[in-house]
Design an enzyme around this catalytic site. Sequence first.
Site, PDB file in Angstrom:
ATOM      1  N   CYS A 135       0.836  -1.199   0.000  1.00  0.00           N
ATOM      2  CA  CYS A 135       0.000   0.000   0.000  1.00  0.00           C
ATOM      3  C   CYS A 135       0.872   1.251   0.000  1.00  0.00           C
ATOM      4  O   CYS A 135       1.470   1.597   1.021  1.00  0.00           O
ATOM      5  CB  CYS A 135      -0.925   0.000   1.209  1.00  0.00           C
ATOM      6  SG  CYS A 135      -1.929   1.488   1.365  1.00  0.00           S
ATOM      7  N   CYS A 138      -0.426   4.071   2.285  1.00  0.00           N
ATOM      8  CA  CYS A 138      -0.148   3.823   3.700  1.00  0.00           C
ATOM      9  C   CYS A 138       1.312   4.118   4.060  1.00  0.00           C
ATOM     10  O   CYS A 138       1.582   4.685   5.127  1.00  0.00           O
ATOM     11  CB  CYS A 138      -0.440   2.368   4.046  1.00  0.00           C
ATOM     12  SG  CYS A 138      -2.085   1.776   3.597  1.00  0.00           S
ATOM     13  N   ASP A 139       2.234   3.727   3.195  1.00  0.00           N
ATOM     14  CA  ASP A 139       3.642   3.672   3.605  1.00  0.00           C
ATOM     15  C   ASP A 139       4.615   4.544   2.826  1.00  0.00           C
ATOM     16  O   ASP A 139       5.803   4.572   3.153  1.00  0.00           O
ATOM     17  CB  ASP A 139       4.115   2.213   3.518  1.00  0.00           C
ATOM     18  CG  ASP A 139       3.346   1.297   4.457  1.00  0.00           C
ATOM     19  OD1 ASP A 139       2.872   1.794   5.491  1.00  0.00           O
ATOM     20  OD2 ASP A 139       3.214   0.106   4.143  1.00  0.00           O
TER      21      ASP A 139
END
Length: 404
Positions: A135, A138-139
Amino acid sequence: MSEVYDLLIIGGGPAGLSSAIYGSRSKLKTLVLESKSKMGGQVADYHEMENYPGVVDTTAPELVESFEEHARKFGTEFAKGEVKELELDGFIKTVKTKKGEEYKAKSIVLATGAEPRKLGCEGEAEFKGKGVSYCATCDADFFHDLHVVVVGNGNSAIEEAIYLTKFAAKVTIIVIHEEGKMDAEKLFQERAYANDKIEFVWNSTLQEVKGEGIVETAVLKNVKTGEKTEMDCDGIFIFIGRVPSTDFLEDTDVELTEGGYIKADEDMKTTVPGVYAAGDVRDKVVRQVVTAAGDGATAAVMAQSYLEAEEHWRDNVLKTDKQVVVAFWNPTQDDSLNTLQDIEELGVEADETKKLVKIDTYRNRLITNRYNITKVPTVLIIESGEEVERVENPTEEELARILN
């Protein structure tokens, strides 16, 4: 008969736990059924958590733990079990696990999530959350001015790679096809080619992930020559599709997309009354913790509305010995208001052999749709749970006939 829950939630990720919080807080007897040993779904496998609104300093496990604690505070029950089969016919539904346990519930929220498709290469599982990610949203922020590798060449892979260039110093995309050939749409390809931070390695796959505690090296294999090469990198993002956890729904009336995701509307309703879908298992575009939590909250609120409408209908219409006069109406329409006035003037509410039930068609779509009400006002006469007469847009004379 075993205990019957008002709300049974399958899946203990952010969507399921959010649904549990809202369900239990509304005094619904709520159970969360989770197949894994710990709650959290995909989030439980990550450490950092920087994009959940209003929570500035936390980790993913801490956030999930607070979700669970919040649900327990309101009385949510928890059980471990992997669902094998669902029986969704009727008001009381049955959930069967692979170990033979059975749970019964009046409403169900499906929050089983969708797992990123794994390559299965050596080191992938070991370094998940330690440089291996599925993701970018997300990261990506953890890879400022670093070199990351992207595996995949479909729309999502290329789009995520472009997003990563806002953070990383360099993004290398590993493509299994020959040079110049990708599965992504031309628009995404053109954007990637035009981005100075993106480079490509063609005819290759990720063979192995190496590192001391964190990702340091990607081992690539040329699919034509079999040659292996090592590439230094700080992170590896794998985008080769997702797999929704919906195998247990194959023999039910819950409608799925071709990709196996659950079809649900904006109210999280599936094609089965009383069954809702929330989070990554639902056919949707954005898959984040915050959107999963929102789905879960909506599903629980809709389940509560469903139970109130269903139980009121069963208690006051289907189970009564009296003749039931059901008036489907809309408070914004004069004809509806006039019909209700005519019914009252005929003394229905004072008649001990009859019962008047008013259904606002805007607020109660469940009963409205079940009885195929297309025009308002409509009056139904129900006896012993069965419809015996129906009149649309009734005149005073018609009302007098069917009510006397």
